[in-house]
Design a protein around this motif. Structure first.
Motif, PDB file in Angstrom:
ATOM      1  N   UNK A  82       0.818  -1.198   0.000  1.00  0.00           N
ATOM      2  CA  UNK A  82       0.000   0.000   0.000  1.00  0.00           C
ATOM      3  C   UNK A  82       0.853   1.248   0.000  1.00  0.00           C
ATOM      4  N   UNK A  83       0.222   2.380  -0.278  1.00  0.00           N
ATOM      5  CA  UNK A  83       0.905   3.667  -0.304  1.00  0.00           C
ATOM      6  C   UNK A  83       0.445   4.525   0.858  1.00  0.00           C
ATOM      7  N   UNK A  84       1.392   4.960   1.673  1.00  0.00           N
ATOM      8  CA  UNK A  84       1.150   5.966   2.703  1.00  0.00           C
ATOM      9  C   UNK A  84       1.519   7.310   2.093  1.00  0.00           C
ATOM     10  N   UNK A  85       0.512   8.029   1.600  1.00  0.00           N
ATOM     11  CA  UNK A  85       0.767   9.288   0.898  1.00  0.00           C
ATOM     12  C   UNK A  85       1.282  10.347   1.863  1.00  0.00           C
ATOM     13  N   UNK A  86       2.120  11.238   1.372  1.00  0.00           N
ATOM     14  CA  UNK A  86       2.716  12.251   2.238  1.00  0.00           C
ATOM     15  C   UNK A  86       1.648  13.134   2.876  1.00  0.00           C
ATOM     16  N   UNK A  87       0.488  13.288   2.243  1.00  0.00           N
ATOM     17  CA  UNK A  87      -0.579  14.102   2.823  1.00  0.00           C
ATOM     18  C   UNK A  87      -1.178  13.456   4.061  1.00  0.00           C
ATOM     19  N   UNK A  88      -0.947  12.161   4.258  1.00  0.00           N
ATOM     20  CA  UNK A  88      -1.472  11.456   5.427  1.00  0.00           C
ATOM     21  C   UNK A  88      -0.541  11.549   6.623  1.00  0.00           C
ATOM     22  N   UNK A  89       0.697  12.020   6.397  1.00  0.00           N
ATOM     23  CA  UNK A  89       1.681  12.074   7.473  1.00  0.00           C
ATOM     24  C   UNK A  89       1.423  13.264   8.392  1.00  0.00           C
ATOM     25  N   UNK A  90       1.830  13.142   9.649  1.00  0.00           N
ATOM     26  CA  UNK A  90       1.720  14.267  10.572  1.00  0.00           C
ATOM     27  C   UNK A  90       3.055  14.997  10.691  1.00  0.00           C
TER      28      UNK A  90
ATOM     29  N   UNK B  40      10.963  11.515   8.274  1.00  0.00           N
ATOM     30  CA  UNK B  40      10.822  10.119   8.698  1.00  0.00           C
ATOM     31  C   UNK B  40      12.190   9.440   8.725  1.00  0.00           C
ATOM     32  N   UNK B  41      12.428   8.651   9.771  1.00  0.00           N
ATOM     33  CA  UNK B  41      13.706   7.947   9.864  1.00  0.00           C
ATOM     34  C   UNK B  41      13.542   6.458   9.557  1.00  0.00           C
ATOM     35  N   UNK B  42      12.461   6.092   8.854  1.00  0.00           N
ATOM     36  CA  UNK B  42      12.240   4.700   8.484  1.00  0.00           C
ATOM     37  C   UNK B  42      13.230   4.263   7.408  1.00  0.00           C
ATOM     38  N   UNK B  43      13.711   3.054   7.555  1.00  0.00           N
ATOM     39  CA  UNK B  43      14.576   2.450   6.550  1.00  0.00           C
ATOM     40  C   UNK B  43      13.835   1.277   5.916  1.00  0.00           C
ATOM     41  N   UNK B  44      14.140   0.931   4.661  1.00  0.00           N
ATOM     42  CA  UNK B  44      13.502  -0.236   4.046  1.00  0.00           C
ATOM     43  C   UNK B  44      13.658  -1.476   4.927  1.00  0.00           C
ATOM     44  N   UNK B  45      12.558  -2.168   5.128  1.00  0.00           N
ATOM     45  CA  UNK B  45      12.547  -3.354   5.982  1.00  0.00           C
ATOM     46  C   UNK B  45      12.077  -3.087   7.401  1.00  0.00           C
ATOM     47  N   UNK B  46      12.056  -1.802   7.822  1.00  0.00           N
ATOM     48  CA  UNK B  46      11.599  -1.475   9.172  1.00  0.00           C
ATOM     49  C   UNK B  46      10.123  -1.829   9.335  1.00  0.00           C
ATOM     50  N   UNK B  47       9.785  -2.323  10.513  1.00  0.00           N
ATOM     51  CA  UNK B  47       8.386  -2.591  10.837  1.00  0.00           C
ATOM     52  C   UNK B  47       7.702  -1.287  11.218  1.00  0.00           C
TER      53      UNK B  47
ATOM     54  N   UNK C 172      -3.181   3.983   2.456  1.00  0.00           N
ATOM     55  CA  UNK C 172      -2.845   3.819   3.866  1.00  0.00           C
ATOM     56  C   UNK C 172      -2.907   5.154   4.594  1.00  0.00           C
ATOM     57  N   UNK C 173      -3.176   5.098   5.895  1.00  0.00           N
ATOM     58  CA  UNK C 173      -3.187   6.271   6.744  1.00  0.00           C
ATOM     59  C   UNK C 173      -2.124   6.167   7.820  1.00  0.00           C
ATOM     60  N   UNK C 174      -1.717   7.337   8.322  1.00  0.00           N
ATOM     61  CA  UNK C 174      -0.712   7.418   9.380  1.00  0.00           C
ATOM     62  C   UNK C 174      -1.263   6.889  10.695  1.00  0.00           C
ATOM     63  N   UNK C 175      -0.432   6.202  11.438  1.00  0.00           N
ATOM     64  CA  UNK C 175      -0.781   5.775  12.793  1.00  0.00           C
ATOM     65  C   UNK C 175       0.180   6.426  13.770  1.00  0.00           C
ATOM     66  N   UNK C 176      -0.367   7.160  14.733  1.00  0.00           N
ATOM     67  CA  UNK C 176       0.484   7.753  15.760  1.00  0.00           C
ATOM     68  C   UNK C 176       1.102   6.672  16.634  1.00  0.00           C
ATOM     69  N   UNK C 177       0.462   5.488  16.658  1.00  0.00           N
ATOM     70  CA  UNK C 177       0.979   4.364  17.443  1.00  0.00           C
ATOM     71  C   UNK C 177       2.001   3.611  16.594  1.00  0.00           C
TER      72      UNK C 177
ATOM     73  N   UNK D 218      -7.509  20.750  10.605  1.00  0.00           N
ATOM     74  CA  UNK D 218      -6.218  20.135  10.885  1.00  0.00           C
ATOM     75  C   UNK D 218      -5.249  21.169  11.453  1.00  0.00           C
ATOM     76  N   UNK D 219      -4.349  20.716  12.338  1.00  0.00           N
ATOM     77  CA  UNK D 219      -3.393  21.675  12.910  1.00  0.00           C
ATOM     78  C   UNK D 219      -2.239  21.987  11.965  1.00  0.00           C
ATOM     79  N   UNK D 220      -1.962  21.089  11.003  1.00  0.00           N
ATOM     80  CA  UNK D 220      -0.891  21.302  10.021  1.00  0.00           C
ATOM     81  C   UNK D 220       0.421  21.655  10.722  1.00  0.00           C
ATOM     82  N   UNK D 221       0.760  20.875  11.732  1.00  0.00           N
ATOM     83  CA  UNK D 221       1.872  21.228  12.618  1.00  0.00           C
ATOM     84  C   UNK D 221       3.177  21.456  11.875  1.00  0.00           C
ATOM     85  N   UNK D 222       3.534  20.522  11.004  1.00  0.00           N
ATOM     86  CA  UNK D 222       4.833  20.635  10.329  1.00  0.00           C
ATOM     87  C   UNK D 222       4.859  21.821   9.369  1.00  0.00           C
ATOM     88  N   UNK D 223       3.762  22.020   8.645  1.00  0.00           N
ATOM     89  CA  UNK D 223       3.709  23.126   7.694  1.00  0.00           C
ATOM     90  C   UNK D 223       3.771  24.471   8.410  1.00  0.00           C
TER      91      UNK D 223
END
Length: 704
Positions: free
Chosen positions: A63-71, A77-84, A100-105, A541-546
């Motif tokens: 699936x695709x987690x689109x950048x618009x879904x990120x907080x 993001x510090x995710x590397x390929x293979x990270x859970x 896909x949607x972002x999960x804060x958890x 939305x709070x748009x925190x990063x923006x």
């Protein structure tokens, strides 16, 4: 027929509808159509694209987690390929694409349970079942040493999302027999007498040591593995995990507010400090009083700022110094008590500046106080509000969410901070609803304040209460000074914000402060316009990063190589100006000019001559029209829509008095002043023309 693994309700399968989002699923199916939208799944990072992250949920199912879904920014993001990672399936398209949607958890322990989903349905993991069977052979379950509990909880897909115990099913009957509960209670060890207490703030230097801590439980969360208590002392907050067996509540008599003594080993897990509990006891009598007094003394000393030093020379801020101290104390106390903070602000440039200032001050305090890396997302939430009234709709939303967080996550009830809203009697019902549940209420507003609202708040910050002249004070300036009182360490980050909050006539002291911080008047204008544009889109939305990029990172965005790609503020400001100018020109060509009793009016039919569902919003458009069209000392601009009217005047106008007088001219029109701060009157759409004439006449009578 099975039973829900969370609440015990009889269901077809293993999870009831109300707890679908409380469980993380491992997907072992073979096609996208087998996924269930709305559920959270574990997956593995497959790779990045310019527009998001690809996540493998199973072999061949991506699936695709689109950048618009990120907080946050994709680049952060510090995710590397293979990270859970953990994501929510938002939608499965007919062509097999998965949104896909972002999960804060982002850890298993943040969910209340875990299940496997395959082509045949939902079931528990076979390995977990075997572990559970082995545990069941133990006649007298005991609280285990921390490291063992964490290993077993990993096998059980532990979570961290509930303040409720799995001991009780929906009918309230215990899932344990009285005998087994009695055996467990007897087996739970208590701290021995041969250890000295250490402070939570020192635990980072004690990894691997066995320690004793004393403090207050600020949350108690039952996971699919251990019970996780958050414990605070006078120096900080830490997670303490206690394990009986998977999903069984340890120390059931210990809950939020309990004063405890705890022995355990300090471990570093997922780069976070936590205590693996060996023994725990609730303190009573003199022992509890001693700990509580220590906490209270430390809290009083830490929470109240010694003084309020204005960001710039401004008499209006000096006049409310004590009020700012009171509000800053409540905010800091909430952080140190592990009480969530909810910030409500209007969706205007002024409102966003105010909300972002508080966010800038509070987040570092939360990070310092809590060992958990994601604590800022649990203990701070900024929720923009489209109307400048904190009505029952917003209050009901906040109360519903806070009660869910209390019941699901064991959180304390929040402090609700309202800036630029909630300060008039129209907000009384909403504020009183919060009060019924015991939520703290702090209101800060530089304009449109009713002194009566003080009875519905814990702290009200307003120059009106100090009988001070606030004609040159914006709410953004007021709250930026409050933020500096909350956290003096970010004072330099806040110096330019007051100037950004003014559309015109900003005090020179604030312009000078912004200039000293590197923001000239052109740049300040660009920031204001950029914030106003972004405030309109995705308004809830709070748009925190923006907003952070715009207000605190010099408005410059990095490109993919980390180089400066361009000035974000200038780019967005240009879009603001193009959209606003086009709308203003259309509106000006259709203004109705008239005069009544020596008062000049410009009246606009906003239904007929504006794009009401595109930028700019009506209130901002009327502000700009009024600035460009006004002449002399008594000029009034009115915008009339289907069932609402906006009023702007160069002379002071009592909107409630206008509405009352207009009702006399149009008694059947249902005229009501609902937005004092934004100059808004509502009425029955069928009496639209009658209301327009009645308001013009009422304003002319008042200003004549």
């Amino acid at each position: 027929m099975g039973s829900c693994i969370i609440c015990g309700t009889p269901v077809e399968g293993r999870i009831c509808d109300s707890h679908q989002e409380d469980v993380v699923f491992e997907f072992r199916g073979n096609e996208a159509s087998q996924l269930t939208p709305g559920r959270f799944y574990s997956g593995a990072v497959d790779g990045y694209a310019d527009f998001g992250v690809f996540v493998d949920l199973a072999p061949g199912v991506t699936g695709l987690l689109h950048r618009s879904e990120l907080d946050r920014r994709l680049e952060s993001l510090d995710w590397e390929p293979g990270d859970t990672v953990f994501v929510q399936v938002k939608n499965v398209r007919d062509n097999g694409n998965i949104d896909l949607g972002w999960s804060i958890r982002q850890s298993e322990r943040d969910f209340r349970g875990a299940l496997v989903q395959d082509a045949d349905g939902d079931h528990e993991d076979d390995e977990s079942d075997e572990s559970d069977d082995a545990e069941a052979e133990v006649e007298t379950p005991t609280v285990r040493h921390g490291s063992a509990s964490r290993d077993e909880s990993d096998e059980s897909n532990e979570s961290n999302e509930s303040g409720k115990s799995n001991e009780s099913n929906e009918s309230g009957k215990s899932n344990e027999s009285n005998e087994s509960r009695h055996q467990r209670d007897e087996a739970e060890p208590e701290p021995s007498a041969d250890r000295e207490r250490v402070e939570i703030g020192t635990l980072g230097d004690r990894v691997g040591e066995e320690v004793r801590i004393e403090g207050e439980v600020v949350s108690a969360q039952q996971t699919g593995g251990p019970t996780v208590f958050e414990v605070r002392d006078e120096t900080g907050v830490v997670d303490a995990a206690a394990f009986v067996e998977a999903g069984v509540r340890a120390y059931p008599d210990v809950d939020v507010g309990s004063v405890v003594r705890l022995d355990g080993e300090i471990e570093l897990r997922h780069n976070e400090i936590q205590v693996e509990t060996e023994a725990l006891v609730s303190l009573e009598g003199d022992d509890a009083d001693t700990v509580q007094s220590r906490l209270d003394d430390a809290l009083r000393g830490r929470a109240r700022p010694d003084e309020v030093t204005p960001l710039a020379d401004h008499d209006a801020i000096v006049s409310v110094g004590t009020q700012l101290q009171d509000a800053a104390e409540e905010i800091r106390r909430a952080v140190f008590e592990s009480r969530p903070i909810i910030v409500r602000h209007t969706t205007t440039a002024d409102g966003y500046v105010a909300g972002a200032a508080v966010e800038r001050a509070v987040l570092p305090l939360i990070r310092e106080e809590h060992a958990k890396s994601d604590a800022e997302y649990h203990y701070f939430d900024r929720r923009p509000l489209e109307e400048a009234v904190y009505g029952m709709d917003a209050a009901t939303n906040d109360v519903t969410r806070m009660l869910q967080d209390r019941d699901r996550h064991g959180e304390k009830l929040p402090l609700v901070l309202l800036v630029g809203t909630g300060a008039t009697v129209e907000s009384s019902d909403g504020l009183d609803l919060l009060s019924i549940y015991g939520a703290k209420r702090v209101v800060a507003d530089a304009a449109a304040v009713d002194a009566e609202i003080e009875e519905s708040t814990d702290v009200l910050v307003s120059p009106v209460l100090a009988d001070a002249d606030a004609s040159d004070l914006s709410t953004g300036a007021l709250v930026a000074n409050l933020a500096a009182a909350v956290n003096d360490d970010v004072r330099s980050d806040l110096r330019h914000l007051p100037a950004v909050s003014y559309w015109e006539d900003a005090p020179q002291a604030y312009l000078d402060a912004a200039s000293d911080a590197g923001y000239d008047e052109t740049y300040v204008r660009e920031l204001r316009e950029a914030i106003a544009l972004e405030a309109y889109y995705q308004s809830y939305e709070d748009k925190r990063e923006l907003i952070t990029d715009l207000l605190f990172d010099n408005g410059v965005t990095p490109d993919g190589d980390g180089e400066n790609a361009g000035n974000l503020a200038s780019h967005v400001s240009e879009q603001f100006r193009l959209k606003l100018d086009a709308e203003v020109e259309t509106a000006r060509a259709n203004l109705e000019s008239r005069e009544a009793d020596g008062v000049d009016f410009a009246v606009l039919d906003t239904d007929a001559y504006t794009h009401r569902f595109d930028f700019p919003p009506t209130a901002l458009l009327l502000d700009e029209l009024h600035r460009r069209e006004r002449e002399g000392d008594t000029f009034v601009t009115i915008g009339v829509a289907m069932d609402e009217l906006y009023l702007r005047s160069t002379a002071d106008v009592d909107l409630r008095a206008v509405a009352e007088a207009a009702r006399e001219h149009a008694p059947e029109a249902g005229i009501t002043a609902v937005g004092i701060r934004e100059g808004r009157i509502e009425f029955l759409s069928g009496r639209r023309e009658q209301v327009k004439e009645a308001v013009v006449e009422a304003v002319a009578e008042q200003l004549a």
